[in-house]
Design a protein around this motif. Structure first.
Motif, PDB file in Angstrom:
ATOM      1  N   CYS A 213       0.826  -1.212   0.000  1.00 43.72           N
ATOM      2  CA  CYS A 213       0.000   0.000   0.000  1.00 43.72           C
ATOM      3  C   CYS A 213       0.860   1.262   0.000  1.00 43.72           C
ATOM      4  CB  CYS A 213      -0.906   0.026   1.224  1.00 43.72           C
ATOM      5  SG  CYS A 213      -2.216  -1.189   1.158  1.00 43.72           S
ATOM      6  N   CYS A 214       2.027   1.173   0.598  1.00 44.11           N
ATOM      7  CA  CYS A 214       2.893   2.347   0.706  1.00 44.11           C
ATOM      8  C   CYS A 214       3.782   2.537  -0.519  1.00 44.11           C
ATOM      9  CB  CYS A 214       3.749   2.250   1.961  1.00 44.11           C
ATOM     10  SG  CYS A 214       2.753   2.309   3.469  1.00 44.11           S
ATOM     11  N   GLU A 215       3.827   1.575  -1.402  1.00 40.76           N
ATOM     12  CA  GLU A 215       4.623   1.703  -2.621  1.00 40.76           C
ATOM     13  C   GLU A 215       3.795   2.434  -3.664  1.00 40.76           C
ATOM     14  OE1 GLU A 215       5.924  -2.099  -4.021  1.00 40.76           O
ATOM     15  OE2 GLU A 215       7.029  -2.527  -2.194  1.00 40.76           O
ATOM     16  N   VAL A 216       3.975   3.731  -3.728  1.00 46.56           N
ATOM     17  CA  VAL A 216       3.214   4.549  -4.666  1.00 46.56           C
ATOM     18  C   VAL A 216       4.188   5.139  -5.676  1.00 46.56           C
ATOM     19  CG1 VAL A 216       1.728   6.555  -4.925  1.00 46.56           C
ATOM     20  CG2 VAL A 216       1.512   5.097  -2.906  1.00 46.56           C
ATOM     21  N   SER A 217       3.909   4.912  -6.937  1.00 47.63           N
ATOM     22  CA  SER A 217       4.743   5.467  -7.993  1.00 47.63           C
ATOM     23  C   SER A 217       4.237   6.866  -8.325  1.00 47.63           C
ATOM     24  CB  SER A 217       4.677   4.577  -9.236  1.00 47.63           C
ATOM     25  OG  SER A 217       5.375   5.178 -10.288  1.00 47.63           O
ATOM     26  N   LEU A 218       5.136   7.839  -8.232  1.00 52.28           N
ATOM     27  CA  LEU A 218       4.758   9.220  -8.510  1.00 52.28           C
ATOM     28  C   LEU A 218       5.038   9.599  -9.957  1.00 52.28           C
ATOM     29  CD1 LEU A 218       6.066  10.880  -5.228  1.00 52.28           C
ATOM     30  CD2 LEU A 218       3.750  10.134  -5.770  1.00 52.28           C
ATOM     31  N   GLU A 219       5.408   8.644 -10.742  1.00 49.18           N
ATOM     32  CA  GLU A 219       5.734   8.880 -12.139  1.00 49.18           C
ATOM     33  C   GLU A 219       4.470   8.759 -12.985  1.00 49.18           C
ATOM     34  OE1 GLU A 219       8.513   6.535 -15.242  1.00 49.18           O
ATOM     35  OE2 GLU A 219       9.395   6.966 -13.288  1.00 49.18           O
ATOM     36  N   VAL A 220       4.223   9.744 -13.833  1.00 48.19           N
ATOM     37  CA  VAL A 220       3.054   9.721 -14.703  1.00 48.19           C
ATOM     38  C   VAL A 220       3.447   8.980 -15.982  1.00 48.19           C
ATOM     39  CG1 VAL A 220       1.378  11.114 -15.961  1.00 48.19           C
ATOM     40  CG2 VAL A 220       2.261  11.918 -13.774  1.00 48.19           C
ATOM     41  N   PRO A 221       2.691   7.968 -16.366  1.00 47.96           N
ATOM     42  CA  PRO A 221       3.016   7.227 -17.586  1.00 47.96           C
ATOM     43  C   PRO A 221       2.953   8.136 -18.811  1.00 47.96           C
ATOM     44  CG  PRO A 221       1.348   6.067 -16.289  1.00 47.96           C
ATOM     45  CD  PRO A 221       1.539   7.407 -15.679  1.00 47.96           C
ATOM     46  N   THR A 222       3.837   7.878 -19.764  1.00 47.84           N
ATOM     47  CA  THR A 222       3.898   8.710 -20.963  1.00 47.84           C
ATOM     48  C   THR A 222       2.601   8.630 -21.775  1.00 47.84           C
ATOM     49  OG1 THR A 222       4.994   6.923 -22.154  1.00 47.84           O
ATOM     50  CG2 THR A 222       6.410   8.586 -21.151  1.00 47.84           C
TER      51      THR A 222
ATOM     52  N   ARG B  11      -0.364   8.469 -20.569  1.00 53.10           N
ATOM     53  CA  ARG B  11      -1.317   9.366 -19.919  1.00 53.10           C
ATOM     54  C   ARG B  11      -0.998  10.816 -20.271  1.00 53.10           C
ATOM     55  NH1 ARG B  11      -6.182   9.239 -17.988  1.00 53.10           N
ATOM     56  NH2 ARG B  11      -5.732   7.408 -16.754  1.00 53.10           N
ATOM     57  N   ILE B  12       0.296  11.142 -20.339  1.00 56.39           N
ATOM     58  CA  ILE B  12       0.698  12.510 -20.697  1.00 56.39           C
ATOM     59  C   ILE B  12       0.238  12.824 -22.111  1.00 56.39           C
ATOM     60  CG2 ILE B  12       2.677  14.016 -21.122  1.00 56.39           C
ATOM     61  CD1 ILE B  12       4.124  12.485 -18.866  1.00 56.39           C
ATOM     62  N   ARG B  13       0.479  11.896 -23.025  1.00 58.10           N
ATOM     63  CA  ARG B  13       0.076  12.109 -24.428  1.00 58.10           C
ATOM     64  C   ARG B  13      -1.436  12.237 -24.553  1.00 58.10           C
ATOM     65  NH1 ARG B  13       2.862   7.345 -26.555  1.00 58.10           N
ATOM     66  NH2 ARG B  13       4.919   7.688 -25.717  1.00 58.10           N
ATOM     67  N   ALA B  14      -2.171  11.397 -23.828  1.00 57.95           N
ATOM     68  CA  ALA B  14      -3.630  11.455 -23.897  1.00 57.95           C
ATOM     69  C   ALA B  14      -4.147  12.783 -23.361  1.00 57.95           C
ATOM     70  CB  ALA B  14      -4.232  10.287 -23.124  1.00 57.95           C
ATOM     71  N   THR B  15      -3.564  13.256 -22.296  1.00 61.47           N
ATOM     72  CA  THR B  15      -3.987  14.528 -21.711  1.00 61.47           C
ATOM     73  C   THR B  15      -3.661  15.681 -22.647  1.00 61.47           C
ATOM     74  OG1 THR B  15      -3.578  13.624 -19.510  1.00 61.47           O
ATOM     75  CG2 THR B  15      -3.810  15.999 -19.672  1.00 61.47           C
ATOM     76  N   GLN B  16      -2.458  15.639 -23.253  1.00 57.03           N
ATOM     77  CA  GLN B  16      -2.067  16.694 -24.198  1.00 57.03           C
ATOM     78  C   GLN B  16      -2.967  16.689 -25.414  1.00 57.03           C
ATOM     79  OE1 GLN B  16       2.061  15.781 -24.868  1.00 57.03           O
ATOM     80  NE2 GLN B  16       2.754  17.066 -23.154  1.00 57.03           N
ATOM     81  N   LYS B  17      -3.309  15.498 -25.890  1.00 52.90           N
ATOM     82  CA  LYS B  17      -4.182  15.381 -27.059  1.00 52.90           C
ATOM     83  C   LYS B  17      -5.571  15.929 -26.748  1.00 52.90           C
ATOM     84  CE  LYS B  17      -5.801  12.051 -30.437  1.00 52.90           C
ATOM     85  NZ  LYS B  17      -5.821  10.644 -30.847  1.00 52.90           N
ATOM     86  N   ALA B  18      -6.075  15.610 -25.555  1.00 54.15           N
ATOM     87  CA  ALA B  18      -7.386  16.104 -25.174  1.00 54.15           C
ATOM     88  C   ALA B  18      -7.398  17.610 -25.016  1.00 54.15           C
ATOM     89  CB  ALA B  18      -7.828  15.433 -23.872  1.00 54.15           C
ATOM     90  N   ALA B  19      -6.276  18.192 -24.599  1.00 51.63           N
ATOM     91  CA  ALA B  19      -6.196  19.641 -24.400  1.00 51.63           C
ATOM     92  C   ALA B  19      -5.841  20.354 -25.693  1.00 51.63           C
ATOM     93  CB  ALA B  19      -5.184  19.963 -23.315  1.00 51.63           C
ATOM     94  N   GLY B  20      -5.461  19.625 -26.723  1.00 49.02           N
ATOM     95  CA  GLY B  20      -5.105  20.232 -28.004  1.00 49.02           C
ATOM     96  C   GLY B  20      -3.672  20.704 -28.052  1.00 49.02           C
ATOM     97  N   ILE B  21      -2.851  20.214 -27.156  1.00 53.92           N
ATOM     98  CA  ILE B  21      -1.438  20.590 -27.135  1.00 53.92           C
ATOM     99  C   ILE B  21      -0.640  19.555 -27.907  1.00 53.92           C
ATOM    100  CG2 ILE B  21       0.560  21.009 -25.642  1.00 53.92           C
ATOM    101  CD1 ILE B  21      -1.420  21.614 -23.382  1.00 53.92           C
ATOM    102  N   THR B  22       0.221  19.987 -28.792  1.00 53.82           N
ATOM    103  CA  THR B  22       1.090  19.061 -29.525  1.00 53.82           C
ATOM    104  C   THR B  22       2.517  19.272 -29.074  1.00 53.82           C
ATOM    105  OG1 THR B  22       1.340  20.635 -31.325  1.00 53.82           O
ATOM    106  CG2 THR B  22      -0.378  18.964 -31.544  1.00 53.82           C
ATOM    107  N   ALA B  23       3.206  18.184 -28.930  1.00 54.85           N
ATOM    108  CA  ALA B  23       4.581  18.299 -28.455  1.00 54.85           C
ATOM    109  C   ALA B  23       5.569  18.042 -29.553  1.00 54.85           C
ATOM    110  CB  ALA B  23       4.821  17.311 -27.315  1.00 54.85           C
TER     111      ALA B  23
END
Length: 94
Positions: free
Chosen positions: A71-80, A82-94
């Motif tokens: 329960c205490c092993e929490v990964s604070l890293e955001v999967p790539t 998820r980042i791409r999906a969020t950017q795509k939904a916001a209309g941001i291109t990298a």
């Protein structure tokens, strides 16, 4: 119709009572050896229960420790992805 139903129920009840009496007689005739087997089975069951309870007592804290560590092993890293999906939904291109 009701007369036939009552007669049929009477036949069924008498057959059931006859079979129950046969069963009871069979159980009584084998009663001497069955009582000993029942006592042995109960003793075996009780010893198995005691063994399981001692294993539980020994391993309960280990199980709690493993669950808490997971329960205490929490990964604070955001999967790539998820980042791409969020950017795509916001209309941001990298």
């Amino acid at each position: 119709m009701k007369q036939a139903k009552v007669e049929a129920q009477g036949l069924i009840d008498s057959y059931r009572n006859e079979k129950q009496d046969e069963f009871n007689n069979m159980v009584l005739s084998k009663g001497g050896s069955e009582g000993n087997a029942s006592a042995k089975l109960q003793a075996d069951t009780n010893s198995d229960i005691q063994a399981m309870q001692s294993l539980f007592q020994r391993n309960a804290q280990k199980a709690v420790d493993v669950l808490l560590s997971k329960c205490c092993e929490v990964s604070l890293e955001v999967p790539t992805a998820r980042i791409r999906a969020t950017q795509k939904a916001a209309g941001i291109t990298a």
